[in-house]
Write an enzyme that holds these catalytic residues in place. Sequence first.
Site, PDB file in Angstrom:
ATOM      1  N   HIS A   1       1.074  -0.893   5.262  1.00 19.68           N
ATOM      2  CA  HIS A   1       1.346  -0.388   6.637  1.00 19.68           C
ATOM      3  C   HIS A   1       2.094  -2.314   6.432  1.00 19.68           C
ATOM      4  CE1 HIS A   1      -0.149   2.948   7.694  1.00 19.68           C
ATOM      5  NE2 HIS A   1       0.077   3.538   6.512  1.00 19.68           N
TER       6      HIS A   1
ATOM      7  N   HIS B   1       0.270  13.358  11.217  1.00 20.33           N
ATOM      8  CA  HIS B   1       0.807  14.489  10.877  1.00 20.33           C
ATOM      9  C   HIS B   1       0.880  15.428  10.590  1.00 20.33           C
ATOM     10  CE1 HIS B   1       1.229  10.456   8.036  1.00 20.33           C
ATOM     11  NE2 HIS B   1       1.336  10.115   8.589  1.00 20.33           N
TER      12      HIS B   1
ATOM     13  N   HIS C   1       7.766   9.316   2.552  1.00 21.10           N
ATOM     14  CA  HIS C   1       6.404  10.079   2.431  1.00 21.10           C
ATOM     15  C   HIS C   1       6.548  11.628   3.028  1.00 21.10           C
ATOM     16  CE1 HIS C   1       3.623   6.361   2.995  1.00 21.10           C
ATOM     17  NE2 HIS C   1       3.468   6.593   1.151  1.00 21.10           N
TER      18      HIS C   1
ATOM     19  N   ARG D   1     -10.113   2.517   4.350  1.00 15.66           N
ATOM     20  CA  ARG D   1     -11.030   2.063   5.930  1.00 15.66           C
ATOM     21  C   ARG D   1     -11.743   1.028   5.568  1.00 15.66           C
ATOM     22  NH1 ARG D   1      -8.495   5.280   8.614  1.00 15.66           N
ATOM     23  NH2 ARG D   1      -7.488   7.211   8.054  1.00 15.66           N
TER      24      ARG D   1
ATOM     25  N   GLU E   1       1.412  13.281   3.039  1.00 20.68           N
ATOM     26  CA  GLU E   1       0.817  13.337   2.918  1.00 20.68           C
ATOM     27  C   GLU E   1      -0.081  14.163   4.529  1.00 20.68           C
ATOM     28  OE1 GLU E   1       2.473   9.343   4.283  1.00 20.68           O
ATOM     29  OE2 GLU E   1       0.747   8.162   2.944  1.00 20.68           O
TER      30      GLU E   1
ATOM     31  N   TYR F   1      -6.104   0.508   4.865  1.00 21.41           N
ATOM     32  CA  TYR F   1      -5.401   0.623   6.523  1.00 21.41           C
ATOM     33  C   TYR F   1      -5.945  -0.483   7.177  1.00 21.41           C
ATOM     34  CZ  TYR F   1      -4.329   5.956   6.060  1.00 21.41           C
ATOM     35  OH  TYR F   1      -3.869   6.641   5.972  1.00 21.41           O
TER      36      TYR F   1
ATOM     37  N   HIS G   1       6.567   9.071  11.228  1.00 21.11           N
ATOM     38  CA  HIS G   1       6.369   7.686  11.208  1.00 21.11           C
ATOM     39  C   HIS G   1       8.251   7.531  12.361  1.00 21.11           C
ATOM     40  CE1 HIS G   1       3.393   5.972   8.428  1.00 21.11           C
ATOM     41  NE2 HIS G   1       2.601   7.362   9.083  1.00 21.11           N
TER      42      HIS G   1
ATOM     43  N   GLU H   1       6.240  -0.119   4.686  1.00 19.79           N
ATOM     44  CA  GLU H   1       5.999   1.601   5.510  1.00 19.79           C
ATOM     45  C   GLU H   1       6.653   1.641   6.562  1.00 19.79           C
ATOM     46  OE1 GLU H   1       2.960   4.139   4.742  1.00 19.79           O
ATOM     47  OE2 GLU H   1       3.665   5.650   6.002  1.00 19.79           O
TER      48      GLU H   1
ATOM     49  N   ASP I   1       2.043   8.831  15.908  1.00 21.83           N
ATOM     50  CA  ASP I   1       1.812   8.808  14.935  1.00 21.83           C
ATOM     51  C   ASP I   1       0.858  10.185  13.661  1.00 21.83           C
ATOM     52  OD1 ASP I   1       0.698   8.409  11.442  1.00 21.83           O
ATOM     53  OD2 ASP I   1       0.248   6.582  11.851  1.00 21.83           O
TER      54      ASP I   1
ATOM     55  N   HIS J   1      -1.001   3.126  -2.350  1.00 17.66           N
ATOM     56  CA  HIS J   1      -1.264   2.839  -1.000  1.00 17.66           C
ATOM     57  C   HIS J   1      -2.187   1.171  -0.842  1.00 17.66           C
ATOM     58  CE1 HIS J   1      -1.043   3.029   3.354  1.00 17.66           C
ATOM     59  NE2 HIS J   1      -0.536   4.662   3.388  1.00 17.66           N
TER      60      HIS J   1
ATOM     61  N   ASP K   1       8.228   6.439   6.177  1.00 18.86           N
ATOM     62  CA  ASP K   1       7.397   7.797   6.346  1.00 18.86           C
ATOM     63  C   ASP K   1       7.972   8.956   7.313  1.00 18.86           C
ATOM     64  OD1 ASP K   1       5.672   9.689   7.822  1.00 18.86           O
ATOM     65  OD2 ASP K   1       4.074   8.625   6.737  1.00 18.86           O
TER      66      ASP K   1
HETATM   67 ZN    ZN Z   1       1.112   7.810   9.343  1.00 24.27          ZN
HETATM   68 FE    FE Z   2       2.914   7.309   5.364  1.00 28.17          FE
HETATM   69 FE    FE Z   3       0.645   5.006   5.434  1.00 26.07          FE
END
Ligand code: ZN
Ligand code: FE
Ligand code: FE
Length: 275
Positions: A107, A225, A210, A37, A255, A70, A178, A142, A223, A67, A175
């Site tokens: 992403h 999870h 994912h 973040r 995830e 974000y 997603h 992704e 989105d 990864h 994913d």
């Molecule tokens: Zn996600």
């Molecule tokens: Fe993911």
């Molecule tokens: Fe991701």
Amino acid sequence: MRYIGCHLSASNGNLAMVRTAQEIGANTFAFFTRNPRGSKAKAEDPADCAAAMEELKKLGFGKLVAHGAYTMNLCTADPDARKFAAGVLCDDLRRMASLPGNFYNFHPGSHVGQGTETGISQIVDALKKALAPGYPVTVLLEAMAGKGSEIGGKFEELKDIIEGVGSNQVGVCLDTCHIWDAGYDIVNDLDGVLQEFDRVVGLDKLCALHLNDSKNPLASHKDRHECIGDGNLGLATFEKIINHPVLAGLPMILETPNELPGYAREIALLRGLEK
Ligand code: ZN
Ligand code: FE
Ligand code: FE
């Protein structure tokens, strides 16, 4: 034998992640290359990278799926922020060179107003520059839920980025949460979705998965999870995924909302579904 793992904390280094993965029954894993973040990255430790690489080889792990942060938005509207994001991408790919042969997933970005086409060309520009030095890493786009102005909620958008970059160092990570949230019905027609992916992007570009259940219905663009089997995808969908011949060699990364014991249980649950 499938390559199944989860997201791990990188705070104790790469070799520590290999050990943790082993302890929870994983044979691949994912980790953030920097504060997810923020943008801060840890000091590099070549000895730790080399030791981890040796151990991964010895244990027969599948490819790792790092990864990106974000906050790294390659198609943000502000030119300075966009330049900063492109610099973060370059630095991440350079760092991945000390874990050669593994994946770097991120992403694609949110265009926040300039439109999908402009957003895609900005992502393409950043990738072209970052990949130019030829680092030994495959970059994965992704697939996203298509929340707000997110790019990557349609297979066509992923294809446009891959074609735009024109490098065989770019692939896709699907994913499951997603793509379901984006409107691809993997519950009732997994084969149809994979055929559609093959038609638009090409299955040769599919490099990683994912594995996440979803708290929301098909095409909700949300989105959120959920733990495996507790959401709208359900255990039967993951049983199909785990045993699908086309997906067999891919690293499959959890995830889900879990700590390590929960991840260990889900890895065992998924391995129990293997036929
Ligand atoms: Zn996600
Ligand atoms: Fe993911
Ligand atoms: Fe991701």
